[in-house]
Design a protein around this motif. Structure first.
Motif, PDB file in Angstrom:
ATOM      1  N   GLY A  64      -7.138   3.324   2.154  1.00  0.00           N
ATOM      2  CA  GLY A  64      -7.034   1.881   2.032  1.00  0.00           C
ATOM      3  C   GLY A  64      -5.714   1.317   2.521  1.00  0.00           C
ATOM      4  O   GLY A  64      -4.857   2.043   3.035  1.00  0.00           O
ATOM      5  N   GLN A  65      -5.545   0.015   2.343  1.00  0.00           N
ATOM      6  CA  GLN A  65      -4.367  -0.702   2.817  1.00  0.00           C
ATOM      7  C   GLN A  65      -3.774  -1.576   1.716  1.00  0.00           C
ATOM      8  O   GLN A  65      -4.502  -2.141   0.901  1.00  0.00           O
ATOM      9  N   VAL A  66      -2.453  -1.657   1.715  1.00  0.00           N
ATOM     10  CA  VAL A  66      -1.733  -2.622   0.880  1.00  0.00           C
ATOM     11  C   VAL A  66      -0.875  -3.448   1.819  1.00  0.00           C
ATOM     12  O   VAL A  66       0.060  -2.931   2.440  1.00  0.00           O
ATOM     13  N   THR A  67      -1.187  -4.719   1.952  1.00  0.00           N
ATOM     14  CA  THR A  67      -0.394  -5.597   2.818  1.00  0.00           C
ATOM     15  C   THR A  67       0.237  -6.689   1.966  1.00  0.00           C
ATOM     16  O   THR A  67      -0.382  -7.233   1.046  1.00  0.00           O
ATOM     17  N   PHE A  68       1.494  -6.996   2.282  1.00  0.00           N
ATOM     18  CA  PHE A  68       2.258  -8.012   1.567  1.00  0.00           C
ATOM     19  C   PHE A  68       2.914  -8.914   2.584  1.00  0.00           C
ATOM     20  O   PHE A  68       3.685  -8.453   3.433  1.00  0.00           O
ATOM     21  N   ASP A  69       2.577 -10.178   2.522  1.00  0.00           N
ATOM     22  CA  ASP A  69       3.093 -11.158   3.479  1.00  0.00           C
ATOM     23  C   ASP A  69       2.800 -10.714   4.915  1.00  0.00           C
ATOM     24  O   ASP A  69       3.631 -10.862   5.813  1.00  0.00           O
ATOM     25  N   GLY A  70       1.612 -10.119   5.103  1.00  0.00           N
ATOM     26  CA  GLY A  70       1.162  -9.688   6.423  1.00  0.00           C
ATOM     27  C   GLY A  70       1.694  -8.354   6.886  1.00  0.00           C
ATOM     28  O   GLY A  70       1.407  -7.930   8.008  1.00  0.00           O
ATOM     29  N   ASP A  72       2.341  -4.087   6.296  1.00  0.00           N
ATOM     30  CA  ASP A  72       1.871  -2.878   5.631  1.00  0.00           C
ATOM     31  C   ASP A  72       2.966  -2.348   4.710  1.00  0.00           C
ATOM     32  O   ASP A  72       4.079  -2.071   5.137  1.00  0.00           O
ATOM     33  N   MET A  73       2.631  -2.196   3.406  1.00  0.00           N
ATOM     34  CA  MET A  73       3.614  -1.738   2.426  1.00  0.00           C
ATOM     35  C   MET A  73       3.620  -0.225   2.241  1.00  0.00           C
ATOM     36  O   MET A  73       4.616   0.339   1.779  1.00  0.00           O
ATOM     37  N   LEU A  74       2.543   0.450   2.577  1.00  0.00           N
ATOM     38  CA  LEU A  74       2.430   1.872   2.253  1.00  0.00           C
ATOM     39  C   LEU A  74       3.465   2.726   2.987  1.00  0.00           C
ATOM     40  O   LEU A  74       3.819   3.811   2.515  1.00  0.00           O
ATOM     41  N   ALA A  75       3.954   2.236   4.099  1.00  0.00           N
ATOM     42  CA  ALA A  75       4.954   2.998   4.853  1.00  0.00           C
ATOM     43  C   ALA A  75       6.367   2.795   4.320  1.00  0.00           C
ATOM     44  O   ALA A  75       7.299   3.489   4.754  1.00  0.00           O
ATOM     45  N   LEU A  76       6.550   1.884   3.369  1.00  0.00           N
ATOM     46  CA  LEU A  76       7.884   1.546   2.882  1.00  0.00           C
ATOM     47  C   LEU A  76       8.151   2.180   1.522  1.00  0.00           C
ATOM     48  O   LEU A  76       7.244   2.309   0.693  1.00  0.00           O
ATOM     49  N   ASP A  77       9.418   2.548   1.267  1.00  0.00           N
ATOM     50  CA  ASP A  77       9.772   3.096  -0.046  1.00  0.00           C
ATOM     51  C   ASP A  77       9.973   1.940  -1.033  1.00  0.00           C
ATOM     52  O   ASP A  77      10.066   0.767  -0.635  1.00  0.00           O
ATOM     53  N   ARG A  81      10.452  -2.314  -0.503  1.00  0.00           N
ATOM     54  CA  ARG A  81       9.434  -3.272  -0.947  1.00  0.00           C
ATOM     55  C   ARG A  81      10.080  -4.382  -1.776  1.00  0.00           C
ATOM     56  O   ARG A  81       9.687  -5.546  -1.679  1.00  0.00           O
ATOM     57  N   VAL A  82      11.077  -4.018  -2.586  1.00  0.00           N
ATOM     58  CA  VAL A  82      11.806  -5.034  -3.353  1.00  0.00           C
ATOM     59  C   VAL A  82      12.532  -5.984  -2.412  1.00  0.00           C
ATOM     60  O   VAL A  82      12.528  -7.205  -2.617  1.00  0.00           O
ATOM     61  N   ARG A  83      13.137  -5.445  -1.372  1.00  0.00           N
ATOM     62  CA  ARG A  83      13.839  -6.304  -0.410  1.00  0.00           C
ATOM     63  C   ARG A  83      12.882  -7.257   0.299  1.00  0.00           C
ATOM     64  O   ARG A  83      13.283  -8.343   0.717  1.00  0.00           O
ATOM     65  N   ARG A  84      11.630  -6.864   0.429  1.00  0.00           N
ATOM     66  CA  ARG A  84      10.627  -7.731   1.053  1.00  0.00           C
ATOM     67  C   ARG A  84      10.173  -8.853   0.117  1.00  0.00           C
ATOM     68  O   ARG A  84       9.497  -9.784   0.542  1.00  0.00           O
ATOM     69  N   GLY A  85      10.509  -8.726  -1.190  1.00  0.00           N
ATOM     70  CA  GLY A  85      10.151  -9.785  -2.126  1.00  0.00           C
ATOM     71  C   GLY A  85       9.108  -9.407  -3.149  1.00  0.00           C
ATOM     72  O   GLY A  85       8.495 -10.281  -3.778  1.00  0.00           O
ATOM     73  N   LEU A  86       8.911  -8.112  -3.359  1.00  0.00           N
ATOM     74  CA  LEU A  86       7.891  -7.626  -4.291  1.00  0.00           C
ATOM     75  C   LEU A  86       8.586  -6.834  -5.401  1.00  0.00           C
ATOM     76  O   LEU A  86       9.242  -5.835  -5.130  1.00  0.00           O
ATOM     77  N   VAL A  87       8.462  -7.279  -6.650  1.00  0.00           N
ATOM     78  CA  VAL A  87       9.186  -6.636  -7.747  1.00  0.00           C
ATOM     79  C   VAL A  87       8.219  -6.321  -8.890  1.00  0.00           C
ATOM     80  O   VAL A  87       7.269  -7.061  -9.134  1.00  0.00           O
TER      81      VAL A  87
END
Length: 264
Positions: A64-70, A72-77, A81-87
């Protein structure tokens, strides 16, 4: 367009146990969304698949996929992800008990290089949470459960998030404190435009707060819709809201139970 979108997510623990089975859900920008379900249904696992905290528990998103603000989050540690705005505010509050509330807030600011900005954010949090300002120099371990939950939320806000994943904020709190915490969440959403994905067993309080909700059962989404639709469903009332309705919609009951059988 959704701020957060999960598409057919599957999560496996220890390479063998399938905990989440084909979950799809979305959170719009500045949205208030709840993920409801019983203990062990997979709610917290879904949040950890979004925030990237599965690895510490030997879990992995295998499909599956997890996308945040367009993106892909799965490739990020998790820090990225916090720096992208997800806490993620974890269940049980998890404040640093040996630090003061102010030091807890400062611990979340490593992403901010501007010290003046950090001071402004701390001042904003104490203005938003006056009770924390009163206890600013006390050890966080001596705060009440409600105050610790406020601190956990304030610490998350120090990262200037676009979306907060909030896991069981009512856990262990008296009803009047639950009302206070949920009112704080409502104000954060309305005033700062921060989206919220709320995991909660207190379905009554959650459905009064959010605009839409998903019901998870045995790792699968079995129902979704507006808060009003879920609150009026007789199965939801029987299982989560403390009693069924007098006028039962048998078509909805049959559809829900049939869907549960299909997904089992």
């Amino acid at each position: 367009m959704s701020l957060l979108a999960l598409n057919n997510i599957e999560v496996v623990y220890d390479g063998v146990f399938l905990a989440v089975k084909g979950i799809s859900l979305g959170v719009p920008k500045a949205g208030l969304v709840a993920l409801l379900g019983a203990n062990g249904a997979g709610k917290s696992t879904v949040l950890k698949s979004i925030s990237g905290l599965l690895k510490a528990e030997r879990g992995q998103v295998t499909r599956g996929q997890v996308t945040f603000d367009g993106e892909d989050m799965l490739a990020l540690d998790p820090p990225e992800r916090v720096r992208r705005g997800l806490v993620h505010v974890l269940e049980g509050r998890r404040v640093f008990e040996h630090l003061t509330p102010e030091e807890n807030l400062l611990a979340a600011t490593s992403m901010h290089a501007d010290r003046a900005k950090v001071k402004r954010l701390v001042d904003e949090m104490f203005a938003r949470f006056p009770r924390l300002a009163e206890r600013a120099k006390a050890k966080a371990g001596y705060l009440s459960g409600g105050e610790q939950q406020m601190l956990a939320i304030a610490r998350a806000l120090m990262t200037e998030p676009k979306l907060i994943l909030l896991d069981e904020p009512s856990l262990g709190l008296a009803p009047f404190l639950v009302d206070e915490i949920f009112d704080i969440v409502r104000r954060i959403n309305a005033e700062a435009g921060v989206a919220v994905l709320l995991v909660e067993q207190n379905a009554v309080a959650a459905l009064e707060l959010v605009n839409s909700a998903y019901l998870i059962d045995q790792g699968r989404i079995v129902m979704s819709g507006t808060a009003e639709v879920l609150a009026s469903n007789p199965d939801i009332q029987d299982a989560y809201l403390g009693g069924g309705a007098k006028h039962v919609d048998y078509h909805a009951v049959k559809h829900y139970r049939r869907r549960k059988r299909w997904l089992a």
